[in-house]
Design a protein around this motif. Structure first.
Motif, short mmCIF file in Angstrom:
data_model
loop_
_atom_site.label_atom_id
_atom_site.label_comp_id
_atom_site.label_asym_id
_atom_site.label_seq_id
_atom_site.Cartn_x
_atom_site.Cartn_y
_atom_site.Cartn_z
N SER A 53 0.80 -1.22 0.00
CA SER A 53 0.00 0.00 0.00
C SER A 53 0.83 1.27 0.00
O SER A 53 1.79 1.41 0.76
N ASP A 54 0.41 2.18 -0.84
CA ASP A 54 0.86 3.57 -0.77
C ASP A 54 0.11 4.19 0.40
O ASP A 54 -0.96 3.71 0.79
N LEU A 55 0.62 5.25 0.98
CA LEU A 55 -0.09 5.92 2.07
C LEU A 55 -0.99 7.05 1.58
O LEU A 55 -2.06 7.26 2.12
N SER A 64 -5.06 8.74 7.64
CA SER A 64 -6.23 7.88 7.58
C SER A 64 -5.88 6.51 7.00
O SER A 64 -6.33 5.47 7.49
N THR A 65 -5.08 6.52 5.95
CA THR A 65 -4.65 5.26 5.35
C THR A 65 -3.82 4.47 6.35
O THR A 65 -3.96 3.25 6.47
N ALA A 66 -2.96 5.17 7.09
CA ALA A 66 -2.12 4.51 8.10
C ALA A 66 -2.98 3.80 9.14
O ALA A 66 -2.70 2.66 9.52
N GLN A 67 -4.05 4.43 9.59
CA GLN A 67 -4.92 3.80 10.58
C GLN A 67 -5.61 2.57 9.98
O GLN A 67 -5.71 1.53 10.63
N PHE A 68 -6.04 2.68 8.74
CA PHE A 68 -6.63 1.53 8.06
C PHE A 68 -5.62 0.37 8.01
O PHE A 68 -5.97 -0.77 8.28
N LEU A 69 -4.37 0.67 7.68
CA LEU A 69 -3.34 -0.36 7.56
C LEU A 69 -3.04 -1.01 8.91
O LEU A 69 -2.81 -2.23 8.98
N PRO A 77 -0.46 -9.39 6.43
CA PRO A 77 0.75 -8.56 6.43
C PRO A 77 0.66 -7.44 5.39
O PRO A 77 -0.02 -7.58 4.37
N VAL A 78 1.35 -6.35 5.69
CA VAL A 78 1.29 -5.15 4.86
C VAL A 78 2.70 -4.65 4.57
O VAL A 78 3.53 -4.59 5.48
N ILE A 79 2.94 -4.29 3.32
CA ILE A 79 4.16 -3.57 2.95
C ILE A 79 3.72 -2.14 2.65
O ILE A 79 2.84 -1.92 1.81
N GLN A 90 7.49 4.44 11.07
CA GLN A 90 6.72 4.57 12.31
C GLN A 90 5.66 3.48 12.39
O GLN A 90 5.44 2.89 13.45
N LEU A 91 5.02 3.21 11.25
CA LEU A 91 4.01 2.14 11.22
C LEU A 91 4.66 0.78 11.47
O LEU A 91 4.09 -0.05 12.18
#
Length: 127
Positions: A53-55, A64-69, A77-79, A90-91
């Motif tokens: 995912s792009d942010l 908002s995207t960060a919270q979703f991820l 798992p997420v890259i 940070q994520l």
């Protein structure tokens, strides 16, 4: 059955570069589905074994995207890729082993290492 990877990337050039690197790294060992917006990804109601995912996407700011991820990585798992040098790391620190920070467009060593780690885990899960 091949693992499924979802890619959230709204910028066409970055998507093309990412697709090129995924093809080089994974060849035909996975199925890749691309999404241009967070809403499109959510509406798919499909499952994957990895999300790249792009942010900053057209319908969601980075925070908002960060919270979703962070929520999403509880089961998948997420890259994370971003032109922001700090937020992906940070994520990663908030969800170690579930979120991996990598270079934008999939062109760096961290990205290649994260993909290899994912593929190793998937191959170990196959009976």
């Amino acid at each position: 059955m091949k693992p499924v990877i979802f890619c959230l990337e709204d910028f066409e050039m970055h998507r093309f570069v990412l697709e090129t690197h995924l093809t080089r790294l994974l060849k035909d060992r996975v199925i890749v589905r691309y999404f241009r917006s967070l809403a499109q990804l959510k509406a798919s109601n499909s499952n994957c074994q990895l999300l790249i995912s792009d942010l900053n996407v057209s319908d969601s700011k980075a925070e908002s995207t960060a919270q979703f991820l962070l929520d999403y990585c509880e089961h998948t798992p997420v890259i994370v890729q971003s032109s922001d040098p700090d937020l992906p790391e940070q994520l990663e620190m908030k969800a170690p082993g579930r979120i991996y920070a990598a270079e934008k467009g999939g062109h760096g060593q961290r990205f290649a290492d994260a993909i290899e780690h994912f593929m190793t885990r998937m191959e170990q899960q196959v009976p």
